[in-house]
Design a protein around this motif. Structure first.
Motif, PDB file in Angstrom:
ATOM      1  N   CYS A  27       0.840  -1.197   0.000  1.00  0.00           N
ATOM      2  CA  CYS A  27       0.000   0.000   0.000  1.00  0.00           C
ATOM      3  C   CYS A  27       0.884   1.259   0.000  1.00  0.00           C
ATOM      4  O   CYS A  27       1.756   1.386   0.858  1.00  0.00           O
ATOM      5  CB  CYS A  27      -0.904  -0.005   1.224  1.00  0.00           C
ATOM      6  N   GLY A  29       0.045   4.056   0.976  1.00  0.00           N
ATOM      7  CA  GLY A  29      -0.288   4.862   2.152  1.00  0.00           C
ATOM      8  C   GLY A  29       0.423   4.399   3.414  1.00  0.00           C
ATOM      9  O   GLY A  29       0.915   5.217   4.188  1.00  0.00           O
ATOM     10  N   CYS A  30       0.489   3.059   3.635  1.00  0.00           N
ATOM     11  CA  CYS A  30       1.022   2.555   4.909  1.00  0.00           C
ATOM     12  C   CYS A  30       2.072   1.469   4.729  1.00  0.00           C
ATOM     13  O   CYS A  30       2.677   1.038   5.717  1.00  0.00           O
ATOM     14  CB  CYS A  30      -0.119   2.043   5.781  1.00  0.00           C
ATOM     15  N   ILE A  32       1.695  -1.681   3.969  1.00  0.00           N
ATOM     16  CA  ILE A  32       1.276  -3.043   4.286  1.00  0.00           C
ATOM     17  C   ILE A  32       1.152  -3.873   2.990  1.00  0.00           C
ATOM     18  O   ILE A  32       0.827  -3.316   1.928  1.00  0.00           O
ATOM     19  CB  ILE A  32      -0.074  -3.006   5.068  1.00  0.00           C
ATOM     20  N   CYS A  46      -7.748   0.689   1.394  1.00  0.00           N
ATOM     21  CA  CYS A  46      -6.860  -0.052   2.307  1.00  0.00           C
ATOM     22  C   CYS A  46      -7.533  -0.194   3.681  1.00  0.00           C
ATOM     23  O   CYS A  46      -7.978   0.799   4.267  1.00  0.00           O
ATOM     24  CB  CYS A  46      -5.505   0.649   2.445  1.00  0.00           C
ATOM     25  N   ASN A  48      -6.118  -0.948   6.362  1.00  0.00           N
ATOM     26  CA  ASN A  48      -5.217  -0.508   7.427  1.00  0.00           C
ATOM     27  C   ASN A  48      -5.166   1.010   7.553  1.00  0.00           C
ATOM     28  O   ASN A  48      -5.232   1.547   8.651  1.00  0.00           O
ATOM     29  CB  ASN A  48      -3.820  -1.071   7.155  1.00  0.00           C
ATOM     30  N   CYS A  49      -5.063   1.734   6.388  1.00  0.00           N
ATOM     31  CA  CYS A  49      -4.855   3.189   6.480  1.00  0.00           C
ATOM     32  C   CYS A  49      -5.916   3.982   5.707  1.00  0.00           C
ATOM     33  O   CYS A  49      -5.845   5.207   5.649  1.00  0.00           O
ATOM     34  CB  CYS A  49      -3.461   3.562   5.966  1.00  0.00           C
ATOM     35  N   HIS A  51      -6.298   4.266   2.548  1.00  0.00           N
ATOM     36  CA  HIS A  51      -5.866   4.808   1.252  1.00  0.00           C
ATOM     37  C   HIS A  51      -6.866   4.368   0.190  1.00  0.00           C
ATOM     38  O   HIS A  51      -7.215   3.193   0.101  1.00  0.00           O
ATOM     39  CB  HIS A  51      -4.461   4.288   0.901  1.00  0.00           C
TER      40      HIS A  51
HETATM   41 ZN    ZN Z   1      -2.641   1.338   3.601  1.00  0.00          ZN
END
Ligand code: ZN
Length: 277
Positions: A27, A29-30, A32, A46, A48-49, A51
């Protein structure tokens, strides 16, 4: 938002399964590691973040339209190299290669339903010459808006565009006036215009129609503006504020009406369409 909650289950059932898209390994953004299936079931956001990955027109059509309801129009309206543009490579070659790759211009338009409510729908495709506003894109947008106006059908637009297509020169710039006039006819008819701005929406597209919706809805983190921050910084010698031209910055400065996560978009549109019958 309680009313939107009511739509969520119904809308999720009616939506089509999204196609696979080309994703990076991690990703942006993060960082992962990404799982295609997991992301696809979360509308390519995403987990997780949050995105929001860029989507092509095919995916946007699947994401917005009720399953099986999409009727595309004017696919045979095609670009031609009217200016014999050859820099950095022949424009006609670029267009033909993209058509062979299965893309069909920077704007696709047609009719569909959202939670059984009919709309005219248009979506930019950033993969086709940066989603640039061309003669074909302008023509498809204007025709759809005129049909929506004459039938008083709500119009929904998803933007992802770098602006006017420089390879079509002044002919592309003329599309700004044309689509602007079409938006005016849409507004006069009373048919609502919901504009969804995704990453990135810039230049002539932001200036001519993307920010003229009755309600302008931006995706989280989307870059939205006229000229990009690098050029503005070069021209003004000013330090730009944090988050300059992000969707959240534009919301705080009154340029968009709301910032809505992609997973909430269909329930929101279903709700808005019910409010503007
Ligand atoms: Zn992410």
């Amino acid at each position: 938002m309680a009313i939107i909650e009511r739509h969520r289950e119904e809308v999720a059932i009616q939506g089509a399964e999204l196609p696979e898209i080309l994703l990076p390994t991690n990703c942006p953004g993060c960082g992962i590691a990404l799982e295609q299936e997991e992301l696809r079931s979360h509308n390519y956001v995403c987990l997780n973040c949050a995105h929001h990955f860029r989507l092509g027109a095919d995916v946007w059509i699947q994401l917005i339209a009720d399953s099986g309801s999409w009727q595309e129009r004017w696919t045979d309206v095609r670009s031609h190299d009217l200016l014999n543009w050859t820099v950095p490579k022949p424009y006609q070659e670029t267009v033909e290669r993209l058509l062979e790759d299965g893309l069909n211009e920077a704007v696709r338009t047609g009719t569909c339903t959202v939670a059984n409510q009919p709309i005219w729908f248009a979506t930019f495709d950033f993969g086709f010459v940066g989603g640039t506003l061309s003669i074909v894109a302008g023509e498809r947008l204007a025709r759809g808006m005129e049909q929506a106006a004459s039938s008083r059908t709500p119009y929904v637009l998803v933007s992802a565009s770098g602006g006017a297509r420089m390879q079509e020169g002044v002919l592309a710039l003329m599309q700004l006036a044309k689509v602007n006039a079409a938006v005016g006819r849409l507004h006069s008819s009373g048919a609502p215009f919901f504009s969804v701005l995704t990453d990135p929406t810039f230049g002539g597209t932001a200036a001519s129609l993307a920010l003229l919706g009755d309600i302008n809805i931006a995706e989280p983190g989307a870059a939205i503006g006229f000229t990009g921050p690098r050029v503005i910084k070069q021209a003004t010698y000013a330090d730009l504020p944090p988050g300059f031209q992000s969707a959240e910055f534009q919301l705080a400065h009154g340029q968009v009406d709301m910032v809505v996560p992609r997973t909430e978009l269909r329930p929101l549109l279903a709700h808005l369409l019910e409010m503007y019958p």
